[in-house]
Design a protein around this motif. Sequence first.
Motif, mmCIF file in Angstrom:
data_model
loop_
_atom_site.group_PDB
_atom_site.id
_atom_site.type_symbol
_atom_site.label_atom_id
_atom_site.label_comp_id
_atom_site.label_asym_id
_atom_site.label_seq_id
_atom_site.Cartn_x
_atom_site.Cartn_y
_atom_site.Cartn_z
ATOM 1 N N ARG A 194 -6.441 -6.750 2.948
ATOM 2 C CA ARG A 194 -5.354 -5.919 2.453
ATOM 3 C C ARG A 194 -4.597 -6.629 1.334
ATOM 4 N N PHE A 195 -4.161 -5.819 0.367
ATOM 5 C CA PHE A 195 -3.409 -6.340 -0.764
ATOM 6 C C PHE A 195 -2.213 -5.430 -1.036
ATOM 7 N N ARG A 196 -1.157 -6.033 -1.528
ATOM 8 C CA ARG A 196 0.034 -5.264 -1.907
ATOM 9 C C ARG A 196 0.101 -5.199 -3.426
ATOM 10 N N HIS A 197 0.047 -3.987 -3.950
ATOM 11 C CA HIS A 197 0.193 -3.780 -5.394
ATOM 12 C C HIS A 197 1.645 -4.007 -5.777
ATOM 13 N N PRO A 198 1.933 -4.434 -7.007
ATOM 14 C CA PRO A 198 3.329 -4.642 -7.403
ATOM 15 C C PRO A 198 4.245 -3.441 -7.201
ATOM 16 N N ASP A 199 3.672 -2.230 -7.180
ATOM 17 C CA ASP A 199 4.529 -1.058 -6.947
ATOM 18 C C ASP A 199 4.753 -0.795 -5.461
ATOM 19 N N ARG B 32 -8.442 -10.517 9.728
ATOM 20 C CA ARG B 32 -8.813 -9.106 9.655
ATOM 21 C C ARG B 32 -9.664 -8.902 8.413
ATOM 22 N N LEU B 33 -10.752 -8.146 8.580
ATOM 23 C CA LEU B 33 -11.648 -7.837 7.470
ATOM 24 C C LEU B 33 -11.946 -6.347 7.464
ATOM 25 N N ARG C 192 -11.545 -10.696 -4.354
ATOM 26 C CA ARG C 192 -10.175 -11.078 -3.998
ATOM 27 C C ARG C 192 -9.495 -11.784 -5.161
ATOM 28 N N ASP C 193 -10.195 -12.711 -5.785
ATOM 29 C CA ASP C 193 -9.603 -13.454 -6.897
ATOM 30 C C ASP C 193 -9.304 -12.529 -8.079
ATOM 31 N N LEU C 194 -10.184 -11.574 -8.327
ATOM 32 C CA LEU C 194 -9.928 -10.618 -9.410
ATOM 33 C C LEU C 194 -8.662 -9.811 -9.126
ATOM 34 N N LEU C 195 -8.478 -9.428 -7.875
ATOM 35 C CA LEU C 195 -7.299 -8.635 -7.519
ATOM 36 C C LEU C 195 -6.012 -9.457 -7.641
ATOM 37 N N LEU D 292 -1.969 -8.385 -7.673
ATOM 38 C CA LEU D 292 -1.877 -7.926 -6.288
ATOM 39 C C LEU D 292 -1.713 -9.133 -5.367
ATOM 40 N N LYS D 293 -1.037 -8.943 -4.286
ATOM 41 C CA LYS D 293 -0.775 -10.017 -3.327
ATOM 42 C C LYS D 293 -1.604 -9.791 -2.085
ATOM 43 N N GLU D 294 -2.396 -10.800 -1.722
ATOM 44 C CA GLU D 294 -3.184 -10.703 -0.504
ATOM 45 C C GLU D 294 -2.281 -10.792 0.716
ATOM 46 N N LEU D 295 -2.524 -9.904 1.665
ATOM 47 C CA LEU D 295 -1.727 -9.856 2.884
ATOM 48 C C LEU D 295 -2.489 -10.505 4.040
ATOM 49 N N PRO D 296 -1.792 -10.976 5.067
ATOM 50 C CA PRO D 296 -2.448 -11.590 6.220
ATOM 51 C C PRO D 296 -3.407 -10.607 6.903
#
Length: 389
Positions: A2-7, A47-48, A377-380, A385-389
Amino acid sequence: MRFRHPDGTLVHLSYCTNVHPAETLDGVLAQLRVHCEPVRRRLGRDRLGIGLWLARDAVHALAAEPVTLRGLQTELDRRGLEVVTLNGFPYEGFGADAVKHRVYRPDWTEPERLAHTTDLARLLAALLPEDVTEGSVSTLPLAWRTGFDERAAATARAALTTLTERLDALEELTGKSVRIALEPEPGCVVETTADAIAPLTGLPGDRVGVCVDTCHLATSFEDPATALAALDTAGIRVPKAQLSAALHAEEPHRPAVRAALAAYAEPRFLHQTRTATAAGLRGTDDLPEALAGGVLPDTAPWRAHFHVPLHAPPAPPLTSTLPVLKDALALLVGGAHPRTRHLEVETYTWQALPPGARPRSRGRLADGIAAELALARDLLTDLGLKELP
């Protein structure tokens, strides 16, 4: 993942399990243990996300008895896996020795396709994590192009209209919104994103959109910015994008390049091959046809529909279309607001690679899939984008 977009939008990254042949529910449960959980462990994640592929027999088993569906959910939870998207393109037999054109049947003119996709949507609504309300199912782009006439187009459109009604009812019943995404593919009725606009325009609501597969996009020499802008203008959503790379040959007239390409001409999958000419796109339905000579102009680069590992491009003189993937991904999720929330790595051709490039064990396959996800993941994160736990 999971990733959090800046918005503030939650964006999901998964990998598609159609790389692991499994036609039955028992096979699906086994692949979660044997393949998916090891990938998660290699990434060091609790989590995957997996883009689950469920063949006809597995779907029938899950739809017939609620207890089997609960069992699948329990196993997903136990393995640290979550599902927000399904790959509904292959119906059955994707692990066969020769898939080729079989992957396009049944198509959207046949009632089995509507029934199967309806079942997938219902199963996905039950499998979605409690804190996720939106799911996606990718599906074939109507049909293979040959024999598809106006009557077939009308039948397919009626099926999609019926599907939207069922998806509306599903959301009313469950509170979960499931969207279907036609996946443009070379050789099909909908080969490009531009081809998707006409059949999707005027469908009720916004339940049916486009799955942007970046291998297919590149194979057809589509410019990502032009393609996505056209979808925006037409008001067509992108419920899902598949992150994949095609095979690229810069100088197909050279004997060494032809020899390198021949190593990818294998009997299991279709590898539609395209080149861009001044007169437009030219192509063949499979790589051996292109290599036979005299069919496809070889004065400009060729691209073949062969999903090559994202992190491991082919050896020179060949390469991959990873740059197209990067450009498309920046446009999909790198702007002020994401165009899609569901991203799926879909390299299903690991065992179709030239013999020296194939993983020789389950562990090596898990290593490769984890490396692809790490690259994505690195591209995101590079896009903010911020990777979430």
